[in-house]
Scaffold this motif. Structure first.
Motif, PDB file in Angstrom:
ATOM      1  N   GLN A   1      34.295  26.984  14.253  1.00  7.02           N
ATOM      2  CA  GLN A   1      34.516  26.979  15.697  1.00  7.02           C
ATOM      3  C   GLN A   1      34.825  28.387  16.205  1.00  7.02           C
ATOM      4  O   GLN A   1      34.329  28.815  17.251  1.00  7.02           O
ATOM      5  N   TRP A   2      35.656  29.072  15.468  1.00 10.82           N
ATOM      6  CA  TRP A   2      36.084  30.417  15.845  1.00 10.82           C
ATOM      7  C   TRP A   2      34.887  31.364  15.919  1.00 10.82           C
ATOM      8  O   TRP A   2      34.708  32.085  16.903  1.00 10.82           O
ATOM      9  N   ALA A   3      34.062  31.357  14.885  1.00  9.83           N
ATOM     10  CA  ALA A   3      32.913  32.263  14.826  1.00  9.83           C
ATOM     11  C   ALA A   3      31.863  31.907  15.874  1.00  9.83           C
ATOM     12  O   ALA A   3      31.297  32.792  16.526  1.00  9.83           O
ATOM     13  N   ALA A   4      31.598  30.622  16.046  1.00  8.79           N
ATOM     14  CA  ALA A   4      30.595  30.205  17.028  1.00  8.79           C
ATOM     15  C   ALA A   4      31.033  30.566  18.440  1.00  8.79           C
ATOM     16  O   ALA A   4      30.215  30.995  19.267  1.00  8.79           O
ATOM     17  N   ALA A   5      32.311  30.424  18.733  1.00 12.84           N
ATOM     18  CA  ALA A   5      32.811  30.774  20.061  1.00 12.84           C
ATOM     19  C   ALA A   5      32.704  32.275  20.304  1.00 12.84           C
ATOM     20  O   ALA A   5      32.322  32.719  21.389  1.00 12.84           O
TER      21      ALA A   5
ATOM     22  N   LEU B   1      34.332  38.085   8.758  1.00 15.94           N
ATOM     23  CA  LEU B   1      33.643  37.074   9.556  1.00 15.94           C
ATOM     24  C   LEU B   1      33.310  37.618  10.945  1.00 15.94           C
ATOM     25  O   LEU B   1      32.214  37.398  11.469  1.00 15.94           O
ATOM     26  N   SER B   2      34.247  38.337  11.537  1.00 21.18           N
ATOM     27  CA  SER B   2      34.001  38.911  12.863  1.00 21.18           C
ATOM     28  C   SER B   2      32.879  39.954  12.811  1.00 21.18           C
ATOM     29  O   SER B   2      32.052  40.017  13.726  1.00 21.18           O
TER      30      SER B   2
ATOM     31  N   PHE C   1      21.811  32.684  12.674  1.00 14.50           N
ATOM     32  CA  PHE C   1      23.274  32.765  12.768  1.00 14.50           C
ATOM     33  C   PHE C   1      23.911  31.571  12.071  1.00 14.50           C
ATOM     34  O   PHE C   1      24.840  31.733  11.268  1.00 14.50           O
ATOM     35  N   ASP C   2      23.431  30.365  12.365  1.00 18.06           N
ATOM     36  CA  ASP C   2      24.017  29.157  11.772  1.00 18.06           C
ATOM     37  C   ASP C   2      23.854  29.146  10.259  1.00 18.06           C
ATOM     38  O   ASP C   2      24.800  28.833   9.523  1.00 18.06           O
TER      39      ASP C   2
ATOM     40  N   LEU D   1      27.930  32.205   4.360  1.00 19.19           N
ATOM     41  CA  LEU D   1      29.130  33.026   4.261  1.00 19.19           C
ATOM     42  C   LEU D   1      30.357  32.169   3.974  1.00 19.19           C
ATOM     43  O   LEU D   1      31.168  32.490   3.091  1.00 19.19           O
ATOM     44  N   LEU D   2      30.472  31.057   4.676  1.00 22.97           N
ATOM     45  CA  LEU D   2      31.629  30.184   4.462  1.00 22.97           C
ATOM     46  C   LEU D   2      31.549  29.456   3.124  1.00 22.97           C
ATOM     47  O   LEU D   2      32.590  29.081   2.564  1.00 22.97           O
TER      48      LEU D   2
END
Length: 281
Positions: A145-149, A202-203, A263-264, A270-271
């Motif tokens: 959620q954090w990365a997608a936002a 991640l950022s 991206f997805d 990555l995760l």
């Protein structure tokens, strides 16, 4: 009888010495009290904060120079963001921001001391607040959620990706994002430095993907590359792996926009690595 030179002080002198002694003894206590800034971001240092930090955190008066006030810092920052979105950051100037607001460039210096200060404040305003992730959300879902936002927000203001930052972002919104990312990993066994490394990595992934998507114009069919031409010129003996990927149409993704798809998929991979690493910690 002792001489006057060697005799002790008289009553008046003793009174003055006593008063002076009391003052000298009480002075260190007052000095120590004044030197102690108490709790807060400036505790323990006399180094002045950057102007942008003072303004972003509400630690400095706003708009105090000059006799006339007709703007607010919020209006100046909003106009800066709107203008940069329209004309690009490279074309942004204090004069153009002032013209957008109907003022002179000099009037903006009532609110900020330089263009760099204004840009730092605008960058923090752009990112806004992080998503509200409910407590107890598993760390992977929280970071997704954090990365997608973050990706969505940056993609809406992609022109700002060209801003060169000489220091890490230090505004309250950026700190809120960092806090949310670290909170997602709070229940893991990772050390605090390692949590920070994973969140920053991640950022950086998000920023890199957003920059790549912004640099390739989606409305320009040629910008995505004609892989049919590449297939015609590639020598399979020299580029065997790449030739195989082109023949398999690996670069042709029709299900959804390539930028979002990459991206997805990249985020999931990555995760996956994060998951293996966290399990082994």
């Amino acid at each position: 009888m002792a001489s006057s030179a060697g005799s002790g002080p008289n009553a008046d002198e003793r009174s003055r010495i006593a008063a002076t002694g009391e003052a000298a003894e009480s002075q260190p206590a007052r000095s120590a009290e004044k030197a102690d800034p108490g709790p807060g971001p400036s505790a323990g240092t006399d180094q002045p904060l950057p102007k942008s930090v003072e303004l972003m955190w509400g630690l400095a008066p706003v708009g105090t120079r000059g006799p006339r006030r007709g703007l607010s810092l919020e209006q100046v920052v909003d106009a800066t963001i709107e203008l940069a979105d329209e004309i690009g950051f490279d074309s942004l100037s204090m004069t153009k921001v002032a013209e957008r607001l109907g003022f002179t460039a000099m009037s903006l210096y009532r609110y900020v001391d330089s263009k760099s200060t204004l840009v730092e404040i605008a960058l923090d305003r752009i990112v806004g607040l992080p998503p509200d992730i409910p407590p107890g959300t598993p760390w992977r879902a929280a970071l997704e959620q954090w990365a997608a936002a973050e990706y969505r927000i940056i993609s809406r203001h992609s022109g700002w990706l060209s801003v060169r930052m000489s220091t890490p972002p230090l505004g309250p919104n950026n700190m809120a994002w960092l806090n949310a990312g670290l909170a997602a990993l709070a229940e893991t066994r990772l050390s605090e430095p390692m949590k920070l490394q994973l969140v920053m990595n991640l950022s950086l992934y998000v920023l890199g993907r957003a920059r790549m998507a912004a640099e390739i114009e989606p409305e320009n069919a040629e910008s995505e590359g004609d892989w049919g031409i590449i297939e015609r010129v590639l020598d399979p003996a020299r580029f065997p792996a790449l030739a195989a990927a082109v023949r398999a149409q690996a670069f042709e993704q029709d299900e959804q926009g390539w930028a979002d798809l990459f991206f997805d998929n990249g985020l999931a991979l990555l995760l996956d690595g994060y998951e293996r690493f966290i399990e082994s910690a």
